[in-house]
Design an enzyme around this catalytic site. Structure first.
Site, short mmCIF file in Angstrom:
data_model
loop_
_atom_site.label_atom_id
_atom_site.label_comp_id
_atom_site.label_asym_id
_atom_site.label_seq_id
_atom_site.Cartn_x
_atom_site.Cartn_y
_atom_site.Cartn_z
N ARG A 126 0.97 -1.16 0.03
CA ARG A 126 -0.02 -0.17 -0.15
C ARG A 126 0.89 1.31 -0.11
NH1 ARG A 126 -1.17 1.90 4.53
NH2 ARG A 126 -2.08 -0.02 5.49
N TYR A 177 -16.63 16.67 -15.50
CA TYR A 177 -17.31 15.06 -15.66
C TYR A 177 -18.16 14.98 -14.53
CZ TYR A 177 -17.15 10.33 -14.43
OH TYR A 177 -17.59 9.08 -14.18
N ASP A 201 -7.43 19.12 -14.17
CA ASP A 201 -7.80 17.84 -14.71
C ASP A 201 -7.34 17.91 -16.14
OD1 ASP A 201 -8.75 15.34 -15.69
OD2 ASP A 201 -10.81 15.53 -14.43
N LYS A 226 -8.27 6.65 -19.14
CA LYS A 226 -8.59 7.22 -20.54
C LYS A 226 -7.31 7.18 -21.38
CE LYS A 226 -12.51 7.85 -18.67
NZ LYS A 226 -12.57 8.34 -17.42
C1 PLP Z 1 -12.30 14.35 -16.98
C2 PLP Z 1 -12.60 13.38 -16.04
N1 PLP Z 1 -12.00 13.15 -14.86
C3 PLP Z 1 -12.01 12.30 -14.04
C4 PLP Z 1 -12.59 11.17 -14.23
C5 PLP Z 1 -12.86 10.09 -13.38
O1 PLP Z 1 -11.91 8.93 -13.26
P1 PLP Z 1 -12.49 7.38 -13.25
O2 PLP Z 1 -13.38 7.17 -14.00
O3 PLP Z 1 -10.92 6.78 -13.81
O4 PLP Z 1 -12.44 7.38 -11.60
C6 PLP Z 1 -13.21 10.98 -15.45
C7 PLP Z 1 -14.10 9.61 -15.94
O5 PLP Z 1 -14.69 9.65 -16.86
C8 PLP Z 1 -13.13 12.00 -16.50
O6 PLP Z 1 -13.62 11.99 -17.73
#
Ligand code: PLP
Length: 387
Positions: free
Chosen positions: A55, A108, A181, A206
């Site tokens: 961990r 998101y 992000d 992604k």
């Molecule tokens: C721009 C963005 N940030 C964060 C996330 C969250 O990531 P995760 O689905 O890997 O938890 C997503 C998921 O679609 C996303 O599109």
């Protein structure tokens, strides 16, 4: 080649070499998957290379963390079990109940749900503001309370563009940190830390992973003290990436540059087709000269990426039908993989923002343009739109 030399090399060289030296025992050029929970100690506290318990640290994860830190030109990287796990750790490491956060009015849906439904009841307030409007972001700050200014750029799903350098100035003037992000752009197209951002967030699920076969998240920071706080919470909260997941993500990162070039080429072909189609009322893509954020995107991004959103003249009914008729574009959530995906944000990825400031248009379709043959992608859209 020393690690320091690798970290100063070009992006593609770093993507392939940063974070790992061929194994000294076997010469293995690819890091092993260290499927171990614990490590033999040479006497109490006699750790080999600092490894104690997986961990806290695991060598496969260490390789990924060093690699993504080198790609984002940051001081340290941290790999998590998902993008949301990374975001949760970030929020709890850097804010306290009673603090405030400025948040995009287009983001998101899962990130909004985390901020609104989980962090909100814990005591973290937020104000939505348009990332494309620097003055609106500044006006949303509560002096003395705002700890983080959080942006996506491009945003999900409307592809708004925030000026990272200007927003870093806004956050820093208020004694807050700028979080970007960078999931949509990936470190190949945009490196927010070099533009003044303090923390980069990734859903590595992604483009970083890139093959739709792993869920993961990452944080990259450039300040030592922030790294220490996040590092403490990473271990104390425990939402870490497992070694198999770290290995897959690292494998994806090695080809990120090639994939992003092809995603961008194919997205440009798709945009060219959509902008001329009579049943398409609006195309959202920062590469279009008429996009309001085009100039800023051209300044801070290498290219414009693989996500394209568009609206259809026939309303929600037609949007749903197009999603269901597509064949090369697979109907599914997520984005950033080699295969093209199509989705209806209102009913799928962004269902959790219905009825809020972040609600998305019902006639909106989001495409994650993959790396297939561009002619096949255009032909598929022609069939599903034209029927
Ligand atoms: C721009 C963005 N940030 C964060 C996330 C969250 O990531 P995760 O689905 O890997 O938890 C997503 C998921 O679609 C996303 O599109």
């Amino acid at each position: 080649m020393t690690q320091e030399h690798r970290n100063k090399s070009g992006f593609e060289t770093r993507a392939i070499h940063a974070g790992y030296e061929p194994d000294p025992t076997t010469g293995a050029v690819i890091p092993p998957i260290y499927a171990t929970s614990t490590y033999k100690q040479d006497g109490v506290g006699g750790l080999r290379g600092g490894y104690e318990y997986s961990r806290s640290a695991n060598p496969t994860r260490t390789a990924l963390e060093a690699n993504i830190a080198a790609l984002e030109e940051g001081e340290r990287g941290f790999a998590f079990a998902s993008g949301l796990a990374a975001e949760d750790t970030l929020l709890r490491a850097l804010t306290r109940p009673g603090d405030h956060l400025v948040f995009p009015d287009d983001a998101y849906g899962g990130t909004f749900r985390l901020v609104d439904k989980v962090a909100g009841p814990w005591g973290l307030a937020h104000t939505p503001a348009q990332v494309a409007d620097v003055d609106a972001m500044r006006a949303a700050i509560r002096p003395g309370e705002t700890r983080l200014v959080w942006v996506e750029t491009p945003t999900n799903p409307l592809l708004n563009i925030g000026d990272i350098e200007a927003l870093a100035g806004v956050a820093h003037d208020a004694g807050a940190l700028l979080v970007v992000d960078n999931t949509f752009a990936s470190p190949y197209l945009q490196q927010p830390l070099t533009l003044g951002a303090d923390i980069v967030v990734h859903s590595t699920t992604k483009y970083c992973g890139g093959h739709s076969d792993v869920i993961g998240g990452a944080l990259v920071v450039r300040d030592h003290d922030i790294a220490e706080r996040i590092g403490f919470h990473h271990n104390a909260m425990g939402a870490v990436a497992g070694p198999f997941d770290a290995w897959l993500t690292l494998r994806g990162l090695r080809t990120l540059a090639l994939r992003m070039e092809r995603h961008s080429d194919n997205a440009e072909r798709v945009v060219e087709f959509l902008t001329r189609h009579p049943q398409v009322s609006h195309v959202y893509y920062p590469g279009l000269p008429e996009h309001p954020g085009h100039e800023i995107a051209a300044r801070q991004m290498r290219r414009f990426g693989g996500i394209v959103s568009f609206r259809v003249t026939g309303g929600e009914e037609q949007a749903l039908a197009v999603c269901e008729r597509s064949e090369v574009f697979t109907l599914g959530e997520s984005l950033g993989g080699v295969e093209s995906l199509i989705e209806h944000p209102g009913r799928m990825t962004h269902a959790s923002v219905a009825g809020t400031d972040l609600e998305v248009p019902a006639d909106l379709i989001r495409l994650s343009v993959g790396i297939e043959t561009a002619d096949d992608l255009v032909a598929d859209l022609e069939t599903s739109l034209g029927a």
